[in-house]
Design a protein around this motif. Sequence first.
Motif, PDB file in Angstrom:
ATOM      1  N   TRP A 213       7.377  20.917  -3.022  1.00 37.84           N
ATOM      2  CA  TRP A 213       7.847  19.854  -2.138  1.00 37.84           C
ATOM      3  C   TRP A 213       9.294  19.534  -2.493  1.00 37.84           C
ATOM      4  O   TRP A 213       9.637  19.422  -3.677  1.00 37.84           O
ATOM      5  N   PHE A 214      10.102  19.382  -1.469  1.00 42.01           N
ATOM      6  CA  PHE A 214      11.485  18.960  -1.601  1.00 42.01           C
ATOM      7  C   PHE A 214      11.700  17.775  -0.665  1.00 42.01           C
ATOM      8  O   PHE A 214      10.890  17.533   0.225  1.00 42.01           O
ATOM      9  N   ARG A 215      12.793  17.058  -0.862  1.00 43.16           N
ATOM     10  CA  ARG A 215      13.108  15.960   0.050  1.00 43.16           C
ATOM     11  C   ARG A 215      14.614  15.846   0.225  1.00 43.16           C
ATOM     12  O   ARG A 215      15.385  16.244  -0.636  1.00 43.16           O
ATOM     13  N   GLN A 216      14.991  15.293   1.367  1.00 46.09           N
ATOM     14  CA  GLN A 216      16.403  15.083   1.654  1.00 46.09           C
ATOM     15  C   GLN A 216      16.588  13.717   2.283  1.00 46.09           C
ATOM     16  O   GLN A 216      16.067  13.445   3.371  1.00 46.09           O
TER      17      GLN A 216
ATOM     18  N   GLY B  90      22.484  11.587   4.067  1.00 50.20           N
ATOM     19  CA  GLY B  90      23.750  11.687   3.357  1.00 50.20           C
ATOM     20  C   GLY B  90      23.675  12.339   1.993  1.00 50.20           C
ATOM     21  O   GLY B  90      24.668  12.391   1.272  1.00 50.20           O
ATOM     22  N   LYS B  91      22.501  12.839   1.637  1.00 53.15           N
ATOM     23  CA  LYS B  91      22.334  13.463   0.321  1.00 53.15           C
ATOM     24  C   LYS B  91      21.862  14.906   0.472  1.00 53.15           C
ATOM     25  O   LYS B  91      21.357  15.306   1.519  1.00 53.15           O
ATOM     26  N   GLU B  92      22.012  15.650  -0.605  1.00 50.52           N
ATOM     27  CA  GLU B  92      21.532  17.029  -0.605  1.00 50.52           C
ATOM     28  C   GLU B  92      20.010  17.060  -0.791  1.00 50.52           C
ATOM     29  O   GLU B  92      19.420  16.131  -1.356  1.00 50.52           O
TER      30      GLU B  92
ATOM     31  N   THR C 114      12.543   7.176   0.359  1.00 50.88           N
ATOM     32  CA  THR C 114      12.764   7.447   1.783  1.00 50.88           C
ATOM     33  C   THR C 114      13.549   8.738   1.962  1.00 50.88           C
ATOM     34  O   THR C 114      14.631   8.903   1.389  1.00 50.88           O
ATOM     35  N   ALA C 115      12.985   9.661   2.741  1.00 51.86           N
ATOM     36  CA  ALA C 115      13.609  10.967   2.937  1.00 51.86           C
ATOM     37  C   ALA C 115      12.760  11.778   3.910  1.00 51.86           C
ATOM     38  O   ALA C 115      11.630  11.399   4.235  1.00 51.86           O
ATOM     39  N   VAL C 116      13.309  12.898   4.330  1.00 48.41           N
ATOM     40  CA  VAL C 116      12.506  13.914   5.007  1.00 48.41           C
ATOM     41  C   VAL C 116      11.937  14.809   3.921  1.00 48.41           C
ATOM     42  O   VAL C 116      12.684  15.316   3.072  1.00 48.41           O
ATOM     43  N   TYR C 117      10.635  14.982   3.937  1.00 48.92           N
ATOM     44  CA  TYR C 117       9.953  15.784   2.923  1.00 48.92           C
ATOM     45  C   TYR C 117       9.619  17.156   3.494  1.00 48.92           C
ATOM     46  O   TYR C 117       9.048  17.275   4.590  1.00 48.92           O
ATOM     47  N   TYR C 118       9.987  18.182   2.728  1.00 46.19           N
ATOM     48  CA  TYR C 118       9.790  19.561   3.138  1.00 46.19           C
ATOM     49  C   TYR C 118       8.806  20.274   2.217  1.00 46.19           C
ATOM     50  O   TYR C 118       8.862  20.120   0.992  1.00 46.19           O
ATOM     51  N   CYS C 119       7.976  21.071   2.820  1.00 47.16           N
ATOM     52  CA  CYS C 119       7.064  21.950   2.101  1.00 47.16           C
ATOM     53  C   CYS C 119       7.683  23.344   2.060  1.00 47.16           C
ATOM     54  O   CYS C 119       8.289  23.790   3.049  1.00 47.16           O
ATOM     55  N   ALA C 120       7.518  24.027   0.931  1.00 50.35           N
ATOM     56  CA  ALA C 120       8.098  25.358   0.799  1.00 50.35           C
ATOM     57  C   ALA C 120       7.156  26.274   0.041  1.00 50.35           C
ATOM     58  O   ALA C 120       6.428  25.820  -0.854  1.00 50.35           O
ATOM     59  N   ALA C 121       7.223  27.544   0.366  1.00 47.90           N
ATOM     60  CA  ALA C 121       6.403  28.564  -0.294  1.00 47.90           C
ATOM     61  C   ALA C 121       7.316  29.608  -0.907  1.00 47.90           C
ATOM     62  O   ALA C 121       8.285  30.051  -0.277  1.00 47.90           O
ATOM     63  N   GLY C 122       7.005  30.007  -2.130  1.00 50.41           N
ATOM     64  CA  GLY C 122       7.851  30.970  -2.816  1.00 50.41           C
ATOM     65  C   GLY C 122       7.049  32.056  -3.498  1.00 50.41           C
ATOM     66  O   GLY C 122       6.019  31.769  -4.107  1.00 50.41           O
ATOM     67  N   ALA C 123       7.551  33.286  -3.413  1.00 45.98           N
ATOM     68  CA  ALA C 123       6.883  34.410  -4.058  1.00 45.98           C
ATOM     69  C   ALA C 123       7.210  34.479  -5.548  1.00 45.98           C
ATOM     70  O   ALA C 123       6.466  35.076  -6.319  1.00 45.98           O
TER      71      ALA C 123
END
Length: 123
Positions: free
Chosen positions: A36-39, A42-44, A91-100
């Motif tokens: 999980w990542f978030r943005q 105005g931030k990275e 508070t942010a947009v939360y992203y799901c990611a998959a990695g090999a």
Amino acid sequence: QVQPVESGGGLVQAGGSLRLSCATSGRTFGNYRMGWFRQAPGKEREFVAVISRSGGNTYYTDSVKGRFTISRDNAKNTMFLQMNSLKPEDTAVYYCAAGARTYGSGSADFDYWGQGTQVTVSS
């Protein structure tokens, strides 16, 4: 190949809880480390949490330790992020990611990304 799709975001008051889900297509979910990542505005984009392919190992960024829990259900091709004691700074947009890859917590260590789900925590 997997295609992650996030759900579960919303508006919650400070101190509240939300549970994010990340559903994936394909039958190879168990071959991928999930994160999980978030943005925030105005931030990275920043790393939040990662879980190993089996679910036996997890790792969190310091700011969410003790409040967030990452988990996965390989039989259902789904990953979760239980978020408790939420703060306005979550508070942010939360992203799901998959990695090999079997290591790494940077964005470049993940291959497939969802579109994101908005989490807003009011004070």
